[in-house]
Every structure is written in C-alpha cells, then in structure tokens.
Design a protein around this motif. Structure first.
Motif, PDB file in Angstrom:
ATOM      1  N   LYS A 153      -4.647   8.170  -8.329  1.00 49.48           N
ATOM      2  CA  LYS A 153      -5.656   7.815  -6.983  1.00 49.48           C
ATOM      3  C   LYS A 153      -6.894   8.279  -7.322  1.00 49.48           C
ATOM      4  O   LYS A 153      -7.874   7.789  -7.171  1.00 49.48           O
ATOM      5  N   ILE A 176      -0.804  10.831  -6.990  1.00 49.35           N
ATOM      6  CA  ILE A 176      -2.309  11.254  -6.571  1.00 49.35           C
ATOM      7  C   ILE A 176      -3.132  11.550  -7.554  1.00 49.35           C
ATOM      8  O   ILE A 176      -4.293  11.267  -7.512  1.00 49.35           O
ATOM      9  N   THR A 197       0.799  -1.088  -0.083  1.00 50.40           N
ATOM     10  CA  THR A 197       0.033  -0.018  -0.064  1.00 50.40           C
ATOM     11  C   THR A 197       0.993   1.172   0.001  1.00 50.40           C
ATOM     12  O   THR A 197       1.947   1.513   0.999  1.00 50.40           O
ATOM     13  N   GLU A 198       0.709   2.165  -0.964  1.00 54.48           N
ATOM     14  CA  GLU A 198       1.346   3.428  -1.068  1.00 54.48           C
ATOM     15  C   GLU A 198       0.692   4.531  -1.000  1.00 54.48           C
ATOM     16  O   GLU A 198      -0.265   4.805  -1.641  1.00 54.48           O
ATOM     17  N   LEU A 199       0.835   5.440   0.157  1.00 50.90           N
ATOM     18  CA  LEU A 199       0.439   6.756   0.322  1.00 50.90           C
ATOM     19  C   LEU A 199       1.386   7.699  -0.225  1.00 50.90           C
ATOM     20  O   LEU A 199       2.626   7.555   0.122  1.00 50.90           O
ATOM     21  N   THR A 200       0.896   8.765  -0.712  1.00 52.04           N
ATOM     22  CA  THR A 200       1.993   9.859  -1.132  1.00 52.04           C
ATOM     23  C   THR A 200       1.742  11.168  -0.573  1.00 52.04           C
ATOM     24  O   THR A 200       0.470  11.242  -0.179  1.00 52.04           O
ATOM     25  N   TRP A 201       2.476  11.928  -0.169  1.00 50.14           N
ATOM     26  CA  TRP A 201       2.126  13.213   0.539  1.00 50.14           C
ATOM     27  C   TRP A 201       2.530  14.200  -0.391  1.00 50.14           C
ATOM     28  O   TRP A 201       2.773  15.627  -0.104  1.00 50.14           O
ATOM     29  N   VAL A 203      -6.198   2.302  -6.377  1.00 45.35           N
ATOM     30  CA  VAL A 203      -6.289   3.512  -5.385  1.00 45.35           C
ATOM     31  C   VAL A 203      -5.311   3.178  -4.415  1.00 45.35           C
ATOM     32  O   VAL A 203      -4.489   3.961  -3.823  1.00 45.35           O
ATOM     33  N   GLU A 204      -5.185   1.858  -4.020  1.00 42.75           N
ATOM     34  CA  GLU A 204      -4.228   1.483  -2.861  1.00 42.75           C
ATOM     35  C   GLU A 204      -2.726   1.558  -3.288  1.00 42.75           C
ATOM     36  O   GLU A 204      -1.931   1.806  -2.229  1.00 42.75           O
ATOM     37  N   THR A 205      -2.589   1.145  -4.481  1.00 41.03           N
ATOM     38  CA  THR A 205      -1.005   0.829  -4.900  1.00 41.03           C
ATOM     39  C   THR A 205      -0.581   1.753  -5.851  1.00 41.03           C
ATOM     40  O   THR A 205       0.787   1.969  -5.748  1.00 41.03           O
ATOM     41  N   TYR A 256       1.027  16.212  -3.081  1.00 36.75           N
ATOM     42  CA  TYR A 256      -0.450  16.410  -3.677  1.00 36.75           C
ATOM     43  C   TYR A 256      -0.380  17.324  -4.650  1.00 36.75           C
ATOM     44  O   TYR A 256      -1.583  17.936  -5.091  1.00 36.75           O
TER      45      TYR A 256
END
Length: 331
Positions: free
Chosen positions: A119, A116, A11-15, A110-112, A17
């Motif tokens: 996503k 942004i 799972t990848e979240l990006t900061w 969306v998860e991977t 934006y």
C-alpha cells in the motif's frame, strides 16, 4: 470523452502496520527520494513546431528505413515529414492515456492489496503517475497542440484490467504488462522524438517506470507457483490476451487514417515492414524476462511468444534485478 468501467472489488484495510518486505521498503524509500516537479524540472521554453523539417539524424534514418516503399512515399518529402510528426504525436498520446490507466489501476492497488508495504509503495506510485499524465498532457496541449484518442487495443486492455477484482491480475496487467511495455517503448520513442522537451519528459518518466515495473516483480514473486492449475490457467489466458492486444497496438491504424492512407494498406505495411517488426518485438523486451521470473512463462505462453518471435528475451535480466540487484537479494 470518458471511459467508465464497472468493477466489483473488495477494499481491504489492514491493522498490521509491521513492514515485512525489506525490498519493498527499500523501493519505497527510493521512490520518496526521486520525486520531480513537471512544472519546474522540465525546461518548457523551447518552441515546438509540429510539421517542421526533420533536422535530426534519426529523422533521416526513419525516412530511409521505414518510408521509402511505404504507402506514405507517394506524398513526397512533405508527407514523409508529416508522418514522422504524426507518429510522435500518436505515440506520446498513447503514453498519456496509458499513464492515466496506471494512475487509476495503482490507486486500485492501494485499495485492494493486503499488506501495508505494498500500500505504501502503490500510493507513492499514484503520485508518480499523476505527474506523468500532467507532463504529457501539458506537452500535447501547449507545445505540440496535436494529439490522438486512445487506441482501441489499449482501451480494451485497460477495460480488462480495471474490471478485474483480483488484485494480482491488476498487478499483472498494469505493472508487468502495460508498464513493462511502456518502459521499453519510452526508450525506443526517445530515440525517435524530434524535440528536446519530450525527450526531457520521457527521461524523467523512464526513471520512475523502472521502479514501477520492479514493484510488480517484487510483489508477485513467489505467488504463482502456489496457485492451483485452474488459477494459473486464468493468468496464462490473461497474459496471452494482453500480449496480443499490445502487439496489435502498433499497426498504426489511427496514424494511417490521419495522413490519408488506406488503413488496411497501412496496417499490412506496418505488419510486414522489417523495421516495424523489430520495433514490436523490442516492446516485449522487459515483459518476457519478468514473466519468466514470476513463473508465468508456461508452455502455452511460451508457444504464443514463439509465434510473436519474442521468446528470445527470456534470457534478459528481470526488471527488479536490473533496477537494483540488491532488491532481489532482500525480497
């Protein structure tokens, strides 16, 4: 009745934006503006009677071209009519199962996916796919009251896609292969369907699916030329396996069994019947030019597509250009 798939994904979240892909932003805006409601934007009032006589011209053409010398011919007019309705029920059922696969696969994106922009659009598509499953399920449960389980080739392909941890293969499997075939199948199916409700639903779904396939093309454009030969070979093998599975979906094993025809006899007929051969070829009319656009129409893939007699579609425009030429200019 369920299918469970084990998957070890990151799972990848990006900061970050900041949107960096104007074409995806534009596609996202189109998606937000194109929402529809399956409860209120479809006229559910017409009655649908499974097995009623075929009163549409295509129904007669279908009988004359596909059925005169088919295994179903020995069952007479009643059997031929039932075959047409069973084919519709089977096809809409596979649409529904495939749309649920798209719902889950796009949630995985969306998860991977790392950026942004992607996503945002994938989340928008999740809502689209839920609406598609809702509409097809309501039609099959409340109107047709007749449906089929998922076909073995489609289930196998969904298992391959959902067990994959590399996000680009999730894109490739669902957005390019499954959704690309579905976009062509929706158009062909709507030409054959026997009642106005399913035609309304499929018209609305097709409008969404054109965006979805364009999303896959835009997101993967430029990625594969940067890969190593070993990485590219893995994508080639995936494309070839997926293409064979999708080609094999349309031999109608489940339909032949339900109408009382020997399955092997029916499959042999579907494999060699000229109308069904053209039908299977047309299902790849979106996939081939999209793979060309992505740089995946490599020698091994090209050889397989020559065997399947679908390589001639490579000259067609890719789905992003076809949907909106301005998108590829800003990609």
């Amino acid at each position: 009745m369920a299918m469970q798939v084990d998957a070890n994904v990151v799972t990848e979240l990006t900061w970050d934006y900041v949107t960096r892909h104007p074409a995806l932003v534009k596609l996202y805006e189109k998606g937000k503006a194109s929402q529809w409601n399956a409860s209120t934007d479809v006229d559910w009032s017409p009655e649908v009677e499974f097995g009623s006589p075929l009163d549409m011209q295509f129904g007669q053409d279908f009988i004359e071209q596909f059925m005169p010398d088919s295994p179903i011919a020995r069952f007479g007019e009643e059997g031929r009519t039932r075959m047409a309705w069973e084919f519709q029920s089977w096809m809409v059922s596979q649409f529904m199962h495939g749309e649920q696969g798209a719902l889950v696969a796009t949630a995985r994106l969306v998860e991977t996916v790392p950026e942004i922009d992607s996503k945002f659009y994938a989340a928008n598509q999740v809502a689209d796919e839920a609406r598609h499953v809702e509409a097809y399920a309501r039609y099959l449960n409340d109107k047709l009251q007749h449906q089929y389980p998922i076909s073995a080739p489609l289930q196998s392909l969904l298992e391959d896609i959902m067990s994959e941890k590399r996000w680009d293969i999730t894109y490739l499997g669902m957005q390019i292969m499954v959704e690309g075939l579905a976009l062509a199948a929706f158009g062909l199916g709507n030409f054959m369907f026997q009642d106005p409700i399913i035609k309304q639903i499929t018209d609305l779904v097709m409008r969404d699916e054109a965006r979805h396939v364009a999303f896959g093309v835009l997101s993967l454009q430029g990625l594969y030329p940067q890969m190593t030969s070993a990485e590219l070979r893995e994508r080639e093998e995936f494309v070839m396996q997926a293409s064979q599975l999708m080609h094999d979906r349309f031999l109608l094993e489940q339909v032949w069994e339900r109408v009382g025809v020997d399955v092997e006899e029916g499959k042999a007929y579907a494999h060699s019947n000229p109308l069904m051969m053209v039908f299977r070829q047309m299902l790849f009319s979106k996939i081939v030019p999209n793979l060309r656009k992505l740089g995946l129409l490599t020698d091994p893939v090209r050889q397989q597509f020559e065997r399947l007699d679908i390589i001639h579609f490579e000259a067609q425009p890719d789905s992003a250009t076809e949907f909106d030429p301005a998108l590829t200019a800003t990609a």
